[in-house]
Design a protein around this motif. Sequence first.
Motif, PDB file in Angstrom:
ATOM      1  N   GLY A  83      65.348  97.763 -56.982  1.00  0.00           N
ATOM      2  CA  GLY A  83      65.677  97.308 -55.871  1.00  0.00           C
ATOM      3  C   GLY A  83      65.135  96.177 -55.127  1.00  0.00           C
ATOM      4  N   GLY A  84      64.785  95.961 -53.869  1.00  0.00           N
ATOM      5  CA  GLY A  84      64.258  94.832 -53.239  1.00  0.00           C
ATOM      6  C   GLY A  84      65.175  94.000 -52.810  1.00  0.00           C
ATOM      7  N   ARG A  85      65.195  92.978 -52.026  1.00  0.00           N
ATOM      8  CA  ARG A  85      65.857  92.093 -51.807  1.00  0.00           C
ATOM      9  C   ARG A  85      66.413  91.185 -52.824  1.00  0.00           C
ATOM     10  NH1 ARG A  85      65.048  91.080 -45.712  1.00  0.00           N
ATOM     11  NH2 ARG A  85      63.495  92.592 -44.934  1.00  0.00           N
ATOM     12  N   ARG A  86      67.695  90.719 -52.509  1.00  0.00           N
ATOM     13  CA  ARG A  86      68.211  89.788 -53.273  1.00  0.00           C
ATOM     14  C   ARG A  86      67.875  88.362 -52.976  1.00  0.00           C
ATOM     15  NH1 ARG A  86      73.115  92.147 -51.504  1.00  0.00           N
ATOM     16  NH2 ARG A  86      73.584  90.386 -50.452  1.00  0.00           N
ATOM     17  N   PRO A  87      67.564  87.588 -54.085  1.00  0.00           N
ATOM     18  CA  PRO A  87      67.211  86.073 -53.970  1.00  0.00           C
ATOM     19  C   PRO A  87      67.991  85.429 -53.049  1.00  0.00           C
ATOM     20  CG  PRO A  87      67.276  86.553 -56.206  1.00  0.00           C
ATOM     21  CD  PRO A  87      67.967  87.692 -55.669  1.00  0.00           C
ATOM     22  N   MET A  88      67.687  84.541 -52.294  1.00  0.00           N
ATOM     23  CA  MET A  88      68.419  83.629 -51.192  1.00  0.00           C
ATOM     24  C   MET A  88      68.334  82.083 -51.544  1.00  0.00           C
ATOM     25  SD  MET A  88      68.071  85.315 -47.530  1.00  0.00           S
ATOM     26  CE  MET A  88      66.659  84.437 -47.067  1.00  0.00           C
ATOM     27  N   GLY A  89      68.999  81.612 -52.617  1.00  0.00           N
ATOM     28  CA  GLY A  89      68.911  80.491 -52.858  1.00  0.00           C
ATOM     29  C   GLY A  89      67.883  79.906 -54.344  1.00  0.00           C
ATOM     30  N   SER A  90      67.366  78.932 -54.076  1.00  0.00           N
ATOM     31  CA  SER A  90      66.471  78.512 -55.662  1.00  0.00           C
ATOM     32  C   SER A  90      65.093  78.882 -55.571  1.00  0.00           C
ATOM     33  CB  SER A  90      66.684  76.937 -55.743  1.00  0.00           C
ATOM     34  OG  SER A  90      65.807  76.534 -54.539  1.00  0.00           O
ATOM     35  N   ALA A  91      64.628  79.672 -54.535  1.00  0.00           N
ATOM     36  CA  ALA A  91      63.186  80.043 -54.775  1.00  0.00           C
ATOM     37  C   ALA A  91      62.873  81.132 -53.711  1.00  0.00           C
ATOM     38  CB  ALA A  91      62.311  78.835 -54.510  1.00  0.00           C
ATOM     39  N   ALA A  92      61.818  81.657 -53.775  1.00  0.00           N
ATOM     40  CA  ALA A  92      61.580  82.647 -52.614  1.00  0.00           C
ATOM     41  C   ALA A  92      61.603  82.251 -51.228  1.00  0.00           C
ATOM     42  CB  ALA A  92      60.220  83.152 -53.003  1.00  0.00           C
ATOM     43  N   ALA A  93      62.356  82.889 -50.399  1.00  0.00           N
ATOM     44  CA  ALA A  93      62.380  82.682 -49.022  1.00  0.00           C
ATOM     45  C   ALA A  93      61.205  82.752 -48.404  1.00  0.00           C
ATOM     46  CB  ALA A  93      63.670  83.314 -48.403  1.00  0.00           C
ATOM     47  N   ASP A  94      60.973  81.990 -46.954  1.00  0.00           N
ATOM     48  CA  ASP A  94      59.946  81.927 -46.235  1.00  0.00           C
ATOM     49  C   ASP A  94      60.323  82.839 -44.900  1.00  0.00           C
ATOM     50  OD1 ASP A  94      58.041  80.561 -47.881  1.00  0.00           O
ATOM     51  OD2 ASP A  94      58.728  78.578 -46.871  1.00  0.00           O
ATOM     52  N   VAL A  95      59.737  83.518 -44.285  1.00  0.00           N
ATOM     53  CA  VAL A  95      59.813  84.103 -43.081  1.00  0.00           C
ATOM     54  C   VAL A  95      59.257  83.206 -41.983  1.00  0.00           C
ATOM     55  CG1 VAL A  95      59.166  86.018 -41.682  1.00  0.00           C
ATOM     56  CG2 VAL A  95      59.519  86.354 -44.038  1.00  0.00           C
ATOM     57  N   VAL A  96      60.256  82.913 -40.990  1.00  0.00           N
ATOM     58  CA  VAL A  96      59.912  81.850 -39.929  1.00  0.00           C
ATOM     59  C   VAL A  96      60.120  82.540 -38.735  1.00  0.00           C
ATOM     60  CG1 VAL A  96      60.386  79.583 -38.940  1.00  0.00           C
ATOM     61  CG2 VAL A  96      60.692  80.038 -41.317  1.00  0.00           C
ATOM     62  N   PRO A  97      58.840  83.055 -37.991  1.00  0.00           N
ATOM     63  CA  PRO A  97      59.074  83.685 -36.802  1.00  0.00           C
ATOM     64  C   PRO A  97      59.597  82.661 -35.479  1.00  0.00           C
ATOM     65  CG  PRO A  97      56.640  83.580 -37.546  1.00  0.00           C
ATOM     66  CD  PRO A  97      57.552  82.710 -38.371  1.00  0.00           C
ATOM     67  N   VAL A  98      60.585  83.184 -34.783  1.00  0.00           N
ATOM     68  CA  VAL A  98      61.047  82.369 -33.732  1.00  0.00           C
ATOM     69  C   VAL A  98      61.183  83.184 -32.691  1.00  0.00           C
ATOM     70  CG1 VAL A  98      63.286  81.299 -32.973  1.00  0.00           C
ATOM     71  CG2 VAL A  98      62.463  81.107 -35.325  1.00  0.00           C
ATOM     72  N   ARG A  99      60.705  82.736 -31.453  1.00  0.00           N
ATOM     73  CA  ARG A  99      60.810  83.417 -30.240  1.00  0.00           C
ATOM     74  C   ARG A  99      62.264  82.991 -29.468  1.00  0.00           C
ATOM     75  NH1 ARG A  99      55.724  85.112 -27.968  1.00  0.00           N
ATOM     76  NH2 ARG A  99      54.008  84.292 -29.128  1.00  0.00           N
ATOM     77  N   LEU A 100      62.762  84.210 -29.262  1.00  0.00           N
ATOM     78  CA  LEU A 100      64.167  84.122 -28.473  1.00  0.00           C
ATOM     79  C   LEU A 100      64.054  84.579 -27.149  1.00  0.00           C
ATOM     80  CD1 LEU A 100      66.589  85.082 -31.378  1.00  0.00           C
ATOM     81  CD2 LEU A 100      65.701  82.850 -30.907  1.00  0.00           C
ATOM     82  N   ASP A 101      64.825  84.042 -26.219  1.00  0.00           N
ATOM     83  CA  ASP A 101      64.957  84.583 -24.731  1.00  0.00           C
ATOM     84  C   ASP A 101      65.847  85.725 -24.877  1.00  0.00           C
ATOM     85  OD1 ASP A 101      67.503  83.541 -23.906  1.00  0.00           O
ATOM     86  OD2 ASP A 101      66.554  81.674 -24.249  1.00  0.00           O
ATOM     87  N   PRO A 102      65.593  86.506 -23.742  1.00  0.00           N
ATOM     88  CA  PRO A 102      66.672  87.782 -23.758  1.00  0.00           C
ATOM     89  C   PRO A 102      68.197  87.281 -23.811  1.00  0.00           C
ATOM     90  CG  PRO A 102      64.869  87.845 -22.044  1.00  0.00           C
ATOM     91  CD  PRO A 102      64.904  86.636 -22.580  1.00  0.00           C
ATOM     92  N   GLU A 103      68.579  86.402 -23.054  1.00  0.00           N
ATOM     93  CA  GLU A 103      69.782  86.022 -23.134  1.00  0.00           C
ATOM     94  C   GLU A 103      70.408  85.609 -24.733  1.00  0.00           C
ATOM     95  OE1 GLU A 103      67.934  85.911 -19.235  1.00  0.00           O
ATOM     96  OE2 GLU A 103      67.589  84.397 -20.915  1.00  0.00           O
ATOM     97  N   LEU A 104      69.418  84.705 -25.179  1.00  0.00           N
ATOM     98  CA  LEU A 104      69.885  84.304 -26.599  1.00  0.00           C
ATOM     99  C   LEU A 104      69.801  85.184 -27.615  1.00  0.00           C
ATOM    100  CD1 LEU A 104      70.533  81.692 -28.129  1.00  0.00           C
ATOM    101  CD2 LEU A 104      68.129  81.083 -28.412  1.00  0.00           C
ATOM    102  N   ARG A 105      68.766  86.107 -27.597  1.00  0.00           N
ATOM    103  CA  ARG A 105      68.859  87.537 -28.213  1.00  0.00           C
ATOM    104  C   ARG A 105      69.983  88.409 -28.186  1.00  0.00           C
ATOM    105  NH1 ARG A 105      67.217  89.861 -32.977  1.00  0.00           N
ATOM    106  NH2 ARG A 105      66.671  92.033 -32.572  1.00  0.00           N
ATOM    107  N   ALA A 106      70.518  88.604 -27.011  1.00  0.00           N
ATOM    108  CA  ALA A 106      71.701  89.328 -26.895  1.00  0.00           C
ATOM    109  C   ALA A 106      72.847  88.615 -27.286  1.00  0.00           C
ATOM    110  CB  ALA A 106      71.916  89.569 -25.415  1.00  0.00           C
ATOM    111  N   ALA A 107      73.142  87.132 -27.438  1.00  0.00           N
ATOM    112  CA  ALA A 107      74.096  86.687 -27.758  1.00  0.00           C
ATOM    113  C   ALA A 107      74.084  86.507 -29.280  1.00  0.00           C
ATOM    114  CB  ALA A 107      74.129  85.164 -27.346  1.00  0.00           C
TER     115      ALA A 107
END
Length: 92
Positions: free
Chosen positions: A41-65
């Motif tokens: 199991g585990g996650r399927r690869p996304m692209g040519s290399a291991a993917a990075d996790v990029v934290p992003v802050r979203l305001d409540p309206e953008l998150r809801a959308a």
Amino acid sequence: MNDKDFSTPTSGGVPITDDLVGRLADEAEEGYEVTDLRRRGGRRPMGSAAADVVPVRLDPELRAALVRRAEYEHISAGEVIRSALRAWLDVA
């Protein structure tokens, strides 16, 4: 049921005996062919290399959308974000 039923460890219903442990240890010491091992199991690869996790802050309206769009498209919020970034950055 008797006390023996609760005191005998099992693996998938197979009793773990000294003989079984010995056979498995001998097998392990001989080594395994890596290509014969099954993927667990585990996650399927996304692209040519291991993917990075990029934290992003979203305001409540953008998150809801984002959640609404993901539900509408029947995809994950992450896929909505990746798709939007690909389109905005003009990358494949």
